[in-house]
Design an enzyme around this catalytic site. Structure first.
Site, short mmCIF file in Angstrom:
data_model
loop_
_atom_site.label_atom_id
_atom_site.label_comp_id
_atom_site.label_asym_id
_atom_site.label_seq_id
_atom_site.Cartn_x
_atom_site.Cartn_y
_atom_site.Cartn_z
N GLY A 173 0.82 -1.21 0.00
CA GLY A 173 0.00 0.00 0.00
C GLY A 173 0.85 1.25 0.00
O GLY A 173 2.06 1.18 -0.22
N ASN A 174 0.25 2.37 0.23
CA ASN A 174 1.01 3.62 0.33
C ASN A 174 0.33 4.53 1.34
O ASN A 174 -0.72 4.18 1.89
CB ASN A 174 1.15 4.29 -1.04
CG ASN A 174 -0.20 4.68 -1.60
OD1 ASN A 174 -0.86 5.56 -1.11
ND2 ASN A 174 -0.63 3.97 -2.66
N ARG A 175 0.90 5.68 1.58
CA ARG A 175 0.46 6.50 2.71
C ARG A 175 -0.62 7.52 2.35
O ARG A 175 -0.95 8.38 3.16
CB ARG A 175 1.67 7.19 3.34
CG ARG A 175 2.64 6.17 3.96
CD ARG A 175 3.89 6.84 4.45
NE ARG A 175 3.60 7.85 5.46
CZ ARG A 175 4.42 8.83 5.78
NH1 ARG A 175 5.59 8.92 5.16
NH2 ARG A 175 4.10 9.69 6.70
N SER A 176 -1.18 7.44 1.17
CA SER A 176 -2.21 8.42 0.79
C SER A 176 -3.45 8.26 1.69
O SER A 176 -3.93 7.15 1.91
CB SER A 176 -2.61 8.21 -0.66
OG SER A 176 -3.75 8.97 -0.95
#
Ligand code: CTP
Length: 418
Positions: free
Chosen positions: A215-218
């Site tokens: 995933g990512n931090r958005s």
């Protein structure tokens, strides 16, 4: 003549049968004092709490309660058309349920289904009923369709009980009514009125196995702020999102998780959109193979082989029709101007919002952001401000692209200014 927030407006006041019907009398008086022409529509059960003559005496015209015994042969359509706003207070579980299901069982529900005016629903009921999933789901359905809901307050209820479900105070309802009318007018005359805006938001999750993902931090906050701002300026909004943040009333919301799901949802809807804002942080790569069962530690570190996902923005660029405006976001930590110019060209976007995610107070979970907005005509720095203000600046840049002579047609590929 009274002058107030509701001056010159026709407000249909729907009153349904709960103990709080007595408060509708005070509400009616306050609506009249605020300048509204008030047309009461009272249900049979509400009449068990307060008599029709009371509503008629305080209103701007005689109160209505029957579909069949009204002097007008089709009172629901006539009343519905005259309304600038319909306020239902108190709204019982029955009226909320009928309205959400499209069932017209009396003059009030028929009027609600017949009107195209904005509607403000003010529920009041016992806590157990208020918390019932059926009531909450019906309200969620109504909200999705653009109905405004003023939730009840906590306090004393009928029978000496205390809890959530008490009708909002009449003064608060008048304020909310004025706000609904203000935002409806602002939308009608907004600079994006009549345009369809498609926004993607949040970070995608690419599964490794049934419990793990890349995933990512958005956080999705900036994308949802663009959706809110576009709605407030009159656009019809669709949000394709990976997060459960609130969306504007009446917006189409499509929940997705992976880059592939986002691609499908966005591309399916893009042809009808005048503006597409790709604010989502879409994974560039995903695991080539997704394990069907949870990977066990004892099997040692997995060999994750990644494959590229579809670049949605680039695909939108390939499919772009004349007059459509494409907006990309770029989270950068290096030379933003150079990267942004390259992405404008390679993805055939019209607007590129460069986000220096290395700076403080910027990007991800923050409510603030600092960006530079690049177009083929140049760039505009937006110093640290709210994500809402950034959203408006992005939409200003979109409108700028739509001005005659500025539209980037598909054949203008990569034409960066000298
Ligand atoms: N984007 C997309 N589909 C992808 C990846 C990115 O539509 N598979 C969109 C994002 O929504 C964003 C824009 O492309 O609007 C810029 O993405 P960015 O994070 O800069 O990634 P890349 O273009 O891959 O560039 P970089 O090489 O800097 O990672």
């Amino acid at each position: 003549m009274p002058r107030g927030d509701l001056d010159g407006t026709t407000v249909v006041l729907g009153v349904s049968g709960g103990i709080a019907a007595y408060k509708a009398v005070e509400l009616e008086r306050r609506l009249v004092d605020a300048g509204a022409h008030v047309v009461p529509v009272v249900t049979e059960s509400a009449l068990r709490f307060v008599g029709l003559p009371t509503f008629s005496a305080l209103a701007s015209e005689p109160a209505h309660s029957s579909l069949f015994e009204d002097p007008d042969p089709i009172p629901h359509t006539t009343i519905g058309r005259r309304a600038d706003l319909v306020v239902v207070a108190p709204a019982t579980a029955r009226v909320i349920g009928s309205y959400a299901s499209g069932i017209s069982s009396d003059l009030l529900t028929a009027t609600l289904l017949a009107t195209t005016a904005p509607v403000l629903v003010c529920p009041a009921m016992h806590t157990e009923m208020w918390e019932h999933p059926a009531v909450q789901e019906n309200l969620a359905t109504l909200r999705r369709r653009g109905v405004h809901v003023l939730p009840p307050e906590e306090g004393r209820l009928a029978g000496g009980d205390v809890g959530a479900g008490r009708l909002a105070e009449p003064a608060r309802i008048v304020e909310a009514a004025a706000e609904v009318l203000r935002s409806t007018r602002a939308r009608a005359s907004g600079d994006l009125a009549g345009l369809r805006v498609l926004v993607s938001a949040g970070g995608t999750r690419e599964p490794i196995d049934p419990v793990r993902f890349i995933g990512n931090r958005s956080s999705g906050k900036q994308g949802h702020a663009v959706a809110e701002a576009a709605h407030a300026r009159g656009a019809e909004v669709t949000v394709v999102t990976t997060v459960g943040l609130p969306a504007p009333p009446g917006a189409e919301v499509v929940r997705v998780e992976t880059a592939a799901e986002m691609a499908e949802a966005v591309l399916e809807r893009a042809a009808e959109a005048d503006v597409v804002v790709m604010a989502a942080a879409v994974a560039d790569f995903r695991p080539k193979v997704v394990a069907g069962e949870k990977l066990k530690k004892r099997a040692g570190p997995p060999d994750l082989v990644l494959e590229p996902t579809l670049d949605i923005l680039a695909e939108l660029g390939r499919r772009k029709r004349a007059g459509q405006v494409l907006v990309g976001f770029a989270a950068e930590t290096g030379d933003m101007a150079e990267e942004a110019a390259a992405k404008l060209e390679s993805k055939r976007a019209d607007v590129l919002v460069g986000n220096d995610v290395g700076a403080s107070g910027v990007g991800f979970e923050w409510d603030t952001n600092e960006v530079t907005i690049f177009t083929r005509g140049g760039s505009r720095a937006v110093p640290l401000t709210t994500k809402k203000a950034v959203a408006d600046a992005v939409l200003d840049a979109v409108l700028d692209q739509m001005r005659p002579g500025r539209t980037a047609a598909p054949d203008q590929e990569g034409a960066l200014p000298a």
